[in-house]
Write a protein that holds these residues in place. Structure first.
Motif, PDB file in Angstrom:
ATOM      1  N   GLN A 113       0.827  -1.201   0.000  1.00  0.00           N
ATOM      2  CA  GLN A 113       0.000   0.000   0.000  1.00  0.00           C
ATOM      3  C   GLN A 113       0.866   1.258   0.000  1.00  0.00           C
ATOM      4  O   GLN A 113       1.842   1.356   0.730  1.00  0.00           O
ATOM      5  CB  GLN A 113      -0.917   0.006   1.230  1.00  0.00           C
ATOM      6  CG  GLN A 113      -1.971  -1.088   1.212  1.00  0.00           C
ATOM      7  CD  GLN A 113      -2.887  -1.015   2.415  1.00  0.00           C
ATOM      8  OE1 GLN A 113      -2.712  -0.188   3.294  1.00  0.00           O
ATOM      9  NE2 GLN A 113      -3.883  -1.893   2.446  1.00  0.00           N
ATOM     10  N   GLY A 114       0.493   2.200  -0.851  1.00  0.00           N
ATOM     11  CA  GLY A 114       1.190   3.480  -0.900  1.00  0.00           C
ATOM     12  C   GLY A 114       2.483   3.472  -1.684  1.00  0.00           C
ATOM     13  O   GLY A 114       3.217   4.463  -1.677  1.00  0.00           O
ATOM     14  N   ILE A 115       2.791   2.366  -2.370  1.00  0.00           N
ATOM     15  CA  ILE A 115       4.036   2.292  -3.142  1.00  0.00           C
ATOM     16  C   ILE A 115       3.772   2.691  -4.590  1.00  0.00           C
ATOM     17  O   ILE A 115       2.740   2.337  -5.171  1.00  0.00           O
ATOM     18  CB  ILE A 115       4.626   0.864  -3.103  1.00  0.00           C
ATOM     19  CG1 ILE A 115       4.899   0.444  -1.664  1.00  0.00           C
ATOM     20  CG2 ILE A 115       5.918   0.794  -3.909  1.00  0.00           C
ATOM     21  CD1 ILE A 115       5.448  -0.955  -1.542  1.00  0.00           C
ATOM     22  N   GLU A 116       4.681   3.420  -5.170  1.00  0.00           N
ATOM     23  CA  GLU A 116       4.590   3.844  -6.569  1.00  0.00           C
ATOM     24  C   GLU A 116       4.457   2.607  -7.467  1.00  0.00           C
ATOM     25  O   GLU A 116       5.097   1.575  -7.212  1.00  0.00           O
ATOM     26  CB  GLU A 116       5.853   4.645  -6.912  1.00  0.00           C
ATOM     27  CG  GLU A 116       5.762   5.481  -8.174  1.00  0.00           C
ATOM     28  CD  GLU A 116       6.151   4.697  -9.415  1.00  0.00           C
ATOM     29  OE1 GLU A 116       5.777   5.132 -10.513  1.00  0.00           O
ATOM     30  OE2 GLU A 116       6.829   3.652  -9.275  1.00  0.00           O
ATOM     31  N   PRO A 117       3.610   2.643  -8.515  1.00  0.00           N
ATOM     32  CA  PRO A 117       3.296   1.451  -9.318  1.00  0.00           C
ATOM     33  C   PRO A 117       4.507   0.678  -9.840  1.00  0.00           C
ATOM     34  O   PRO A 117       4.537  -0.554  -9.771  1.00  0.00           O
ATOM     35  CB  PRO A 117       2.461   2.025 -10.469  1.00  0.00           C
ATOM     36  CG  PRO A 117       1.789   3.213  -9.867  1.00  0.00           C
ATOM     37  CD  PRO A 117       2.788   3.800  -8.917  1.00  0.00           C
ATOM     38  N   LYS A 118       5.500   1.375 -10.383  1.00  0.00           N
ATOM     39  CA  LYS A 118       6.667   0.665 -10.901  1.00  0.00           C
ATOM     40  C   LYS A 118       7.440  -0.027  -9.778  1.00  0.00           C
ATOM     41  O   LYS A 118       8.022  -1.095  -9.966  1.00  0.00           O
ATOM     42  CB  LYS A 118       7.598   1.641 -11.634  1.00  0.00           C
ATOM     43  CG  LYS A 118       6.998   2.254 -12.891  1.00  0.00           C
ATOM     44  CD  LYS A 118       6.753   1.207 -13.962  1.00  0.00           C
ATOM     45  CE  LYS A 118       6.216   1.848 -15.233  1.00  0.00           C
ATOM     46  NZ  LYS A 118       5.867   0.844 -16.265  1.00  0.00           N
ATOM     47  N   MET A 119       7.432   0.582  -8.617  1.00  0.00           N
ATOM     48  CA  MET A 119       8.132  -0.007  -7.479  1.00  0.00           C
ATOM     49  C   MET A 119       7.395  -1.234  -6.952  1.00  0.00           C
ATOM     50  O   MET A 119       8.013  -2.142  -6.393  1.00  0.00           O
ATOM     51  CB  MET A 119       8.330   1.039  -6.383  1.00  0.00           C
ATOM     52  CG  MET A 119       9.223   2.188  -6.827  1.00  0.00           C
ATOM     53  SD  MET A 119       9.498   3.417  -5.548  1.00  0.00           S
ATOM     54  CE  MET A 119      10.264   4.720  -6.519  1.00  0.00           C
ATOM     55  N   LYS A 120       6.075  -1.260  -7.145  1.00  0.00           N
ATOM     56  CA  LYS A 120       5.313  -2.456  -6.787  1.00  0.00           C
ATOM     57  C   LYS A 120       5.773  -3.648  -7.634  1.00  0.00           C
ATOM     58  O   LYS A 120       5.883  -4.773  -7.139  1.00  0.00           O
ATOM     59  CB  LYS A 120       3.819  -2.216  -7.008  1.00  0.00           C
ATOM     60  CG  LYS A 120       3.163  -1.317  -5.970  1.00  0.00           C
ATOM     61  CD  LYS A 120       1.664  -1.213  -6.223  1.00  0.00           C
ATOM     62  CE  LYS A 120       0.999  -0.330  -5.176  1.00  0.00           C
ATOM     63  NZ  LYS A 120      -0.467  -0.217  -5.401  1.00  0.00           N
ATOM     64  N   ILE A 121       6.043  -3.378  -8.903  1.00  0.00           N
ATOM     65  CA  ILE A 121       6.508  -4.439  -9.803  1.00  0.00           C
ATOM     66  C   ILE A 121       7.830  -5.017  -9.298  1.00  0.00           C
ATOM     67  O   ILE A 121       8.037  -6.233  -9.269  1.00  0.00           O
ATOM     68  CB  ILE A 121       6.675  -3.886 -11.233  1.00  0.00           C
ATOM     69  CG1 ILE A 121       5.313  -3.478 -11.804  1.00  0.00           C
ATOM     70  CG2 ILE A 121       7.362  -4.905 -12.137  1.00  0.00           C
ATOM     71  CD1 ILE A 121       5.399  -2.730 -13.128  1.00  0.00           C
TER      72      ILE A 121
ATOM     73  N   PHE B  25       9.014  -4.823  -6.188  1.00  0.00           N
ATOM     74  CA  PHE B  25       8.797  -5.490  -4.903  1.00  0.00           C
ATOM     75  C   PHE B  25       8.214  -6.888  -5.118  1.00  0.00           C
ATOM     76  O   PHE B  25       8.601  -7.853  -4.455  1.00  0.00           O
ATOM     77  CB  PHE B  25       7.876  -4.637  -4.033  1.00  0.00           C
ATOM     78  CG  PHE B  25       7.869  -5.032  -2.582  1.00  0.00           C
ATOM     79  CD1 PHE B  25       8.842  -5.864  -2.052  1.00  0.00           C
ATOM     80  CD2 PHE B  25       6.883  -4.558  -1.728  1.00  0.00           C
ATOM     81  CE1 PHE B  25       8.849  -6.222  -0.712  1.00  0.00           C
ATOM     82  CE2 PHE B  25       6.868  -4.909  -0.383  1.00  0.00           C
ATOM     83  CZ  PHE B  25       7.853  -5.744   0.119  1.00  0.00           C
ATOM     84  N   GLU B  26       7.287  -7.006  -6.054  1.00  0.00           N
ATOM     85  CA  GLU B  26       6.719  -8.317  -6.376  1.00  0.00           C
ATOM     86  C   GLU B  26       7.806  -9.267  -6.877  1.00  0.00           C
ATOM     87  O   GLU B  26       7.828 -10.455  -6.529  1.00  0.00           O
ATOM     88  CB  GLU B  26       5.628  -8.171  -7.437  1.00  0.00           C
ATOM     89  CG  GLU B  26       4.337  -7.555  -6.927  1.00  0.00           C
ATOM     90  CD  GLU B  26       3.341  -7.302  -8.048  1.00  0.00           C
ATOM     91  OE1 GLU B  26       3.737  -7.432  -9.231  1.00  0.00           O
ATOM     92  OE2 GLU B  26       2.179  -6.972  -7.753  1.00  0.00           O
ATOM     93  N   ALA B  27       8.711  -8.732  -7.703  1.00  0.00           N
ATOM     94  CA  ALA B  27       9.804  -9.561  -8.231  1.00  0.00           C
ATOM     95  C   ALA B  27      10.731 -10.018  -7.107  1.00  0.00           C
ATOM     96  O   ALA B  27      11.187 -11.169  -7.085  1.00  0.00           O
ATOM     97  CB  ALA B  27      10.586  -8.778  -9.278  1.00  0.00           C
ATOM     98  N   ILE B  28      11.009  -9.117  -6.165  1.00  0.00           N
ATOM     99  CA  ILE B  28      11.876  -9.462  -5.034  1.00  0.00           C
ATOM    100  C   ILE B  28      11.240 -10.549  -4.176  1.00  0.00           C
ATOM    101  O   ILE B  28      11.857 -11.575  -3.876  1.00  0.00           O
ATOM    102  CB  ILE B  28      12.170  -8.214  -4.172  1.00  0.00           C
ATOM    103  CG1 ILE B  28      13.009  -7.202  -4.954  1.00  0.00           C
ATOM    104  CG2 ILE B  28      12.893  -8.610  -2.886  1.00  0.00           C
ATOM    105  CD1 ILE B  28      13.164  -5.870  -4.250  1.00  0.00           C
ATOM    106  N   THR B  29       9.979 -10.330  -3.784  1.00  0.00           N
ATOM    107  CA  THR B  29       9.323 -11.285  -2.885  1.00  0.00           C
ATOM    108  C   THR B  29       9.107 -12.637  -3.560  1.00  0.00           C
ATOM    109  O   THR B  29       9.290 -13.683  -2.930  1.00  0.00           O
ATOM    110  CB  THR B  29       7.975 -10.729  -2.395  1.00  0.00           C
ATOM    111  OG1 THR B  29       7.160 -10.373  -3.527  1.00  0.00           O
ATOM    112  CG2 THR B  29       8.176  -9.509  -1.521  1.00  0.00           C
ATOM    113  N   SER B  30       8.746 -12.629  -4.850  1.00  0.00           N
ATOM    114  CA  SER B  30       8.539 -13.905  -5.546  1.00  0.00           C
ATOM    115  C   SER B  30       9.847 -14.671  -5.685  1.00  0.00           C
ATOM    116  O   SER B  30       9.878 -15.904  -5.584  1.00  0.00           O
ATOM    117  CB  SER B  30       7.918 -13.667  -6.926  1.00  0.00           C
ATOM    118  OG  SER B  30       8.799 -12.948  -7.774  1.00  0.00           O
TER     119      SER B  30
END
Length: 278
Positions: free
Chosen positions: A217-225, A227-232
């Motif tokens: 929540q509250g993260i810039e859209p590109k940074m969400k991508i 973060f998803e790559a890191i966690t996955s």
């Protein structure tokens, strides 16, 4: 004065590497300086093997080791002047290679290939040793090719370069240095901190990683991508290591490393956004 000693000491320092033993060996180089101690003796200039080894060893220097700074300044022009005229053609090649790219700054596998070639040209070399060196190189190269194939497939499926077009696509480059999924993604969030995010966006991104907040929540859209790559990627590592070893201690360690070391450092260095995603 035994000039061969310069070669021996320098070679030992080069191969011992950056550890306390090597640091204690450095003072031995003082014996090759003039009585006044202000410069290296001119006699060692004629010992090209020793001079080259001293030059290579000097790149182990750390801050404050002035004698190694002086060694680089002394050896470099003498090697450049004498290298082309060296009677031994393989020595001339090694000098030219070292001046362009010192051994300690090179990638090991690339350096191995160069020195295998040099050894094959050396008079009196052992053919069995040369054959084993080539075989070893080819076996490891085949392994690297397989690893890079797996990484490339994963990288294409992740589709991160297209989804974050501001970031550089550096899969092969990063693989040559580190060959890990996390480090490859790291090159993308490195570019995010350097060239994309604003201070406020990066602070939110950093805080989310610290919390390992998968809601993002509250993260810039590109940074969400990213973060998803890191966690996955970490989840995949966790799954693989648990399946193989029954435990995944490296998962928590990896999370700690990215949260406590890399991300805070990049956050502190971040500047205002330098470009926008088109």
């Amino acid at each position: 004065m035994n000039l061969q000693t310069l070669f021996s000491i320098s070679t030992v320092c080069l191969h011992v590497g950056n550890n306390p033993l090597n640091r204690s060996l450095i003072d031995i180089f003082k014996r090759f300086k003039s009585d006044e101690g202000d410069e290296f003796k001119q006699e060692i200039v004629s010992d090209l093997e020793g001079l080259l080894s001293l030059y290579e060893a000097a790149y182990l220097r750390t801050q404050g080791e002035s004698i190694l700074d002086e060694a680089v300044d002394f050896t470099k022009p003498h090697l450049a002047a004498a290298g082309a005229g060296a009677e031994d053609s393989t020595l001339a090649e090694r000098i030219a290679h070292a001046l362009k790219w010192p051994h300690r700054k090179g990638m090991k596998r690339v350096e191995h290939l160069f020195f295998i070639s040099i050894y094959g040209k050396t008079q009196g070399h052992d053919e069995a040793v040369l054959k084993l060196a080539k075989l070893s190189f080819n076996v490891v190269q085949h392994l690297y090719q397989k690893e890079l194939g797996v990484l490339t497939k994963w990288w294409i499926e992740l589709d991160l370069p297209k989804r974050t077009s501001y970031a550089r696509d550096r899969l092969v480059e990063v693989y040559l240095y580190c060959f890990t999924r996390v480090t490859t993604i790291g090159s993308v969030y490195d570019d995010t901190y350097d060239a994309y995010g604003t201070i406020e966006e990066l602070e939110d991104f950093t805080a989310a990683i610290h919390r390992w907040d998968t809601s993002m929540q509250g993260i810039e859209p590109k940074m969400k991508i990213i973060f998803e790559a890191i966690t996955s990627s970490y989840d995949a590592i966790h799954e693989m290591t648990t399946e193989e070893f029954g435990i995944s201690y490296c998962w928590d360690y990896g999370k700690s490393a990215i949260c406590c070391k890399f991300i805070p450092r990049r956050s502190a260095m971040a500047g205002q956004r330098l470009c926008t995603d088109l």
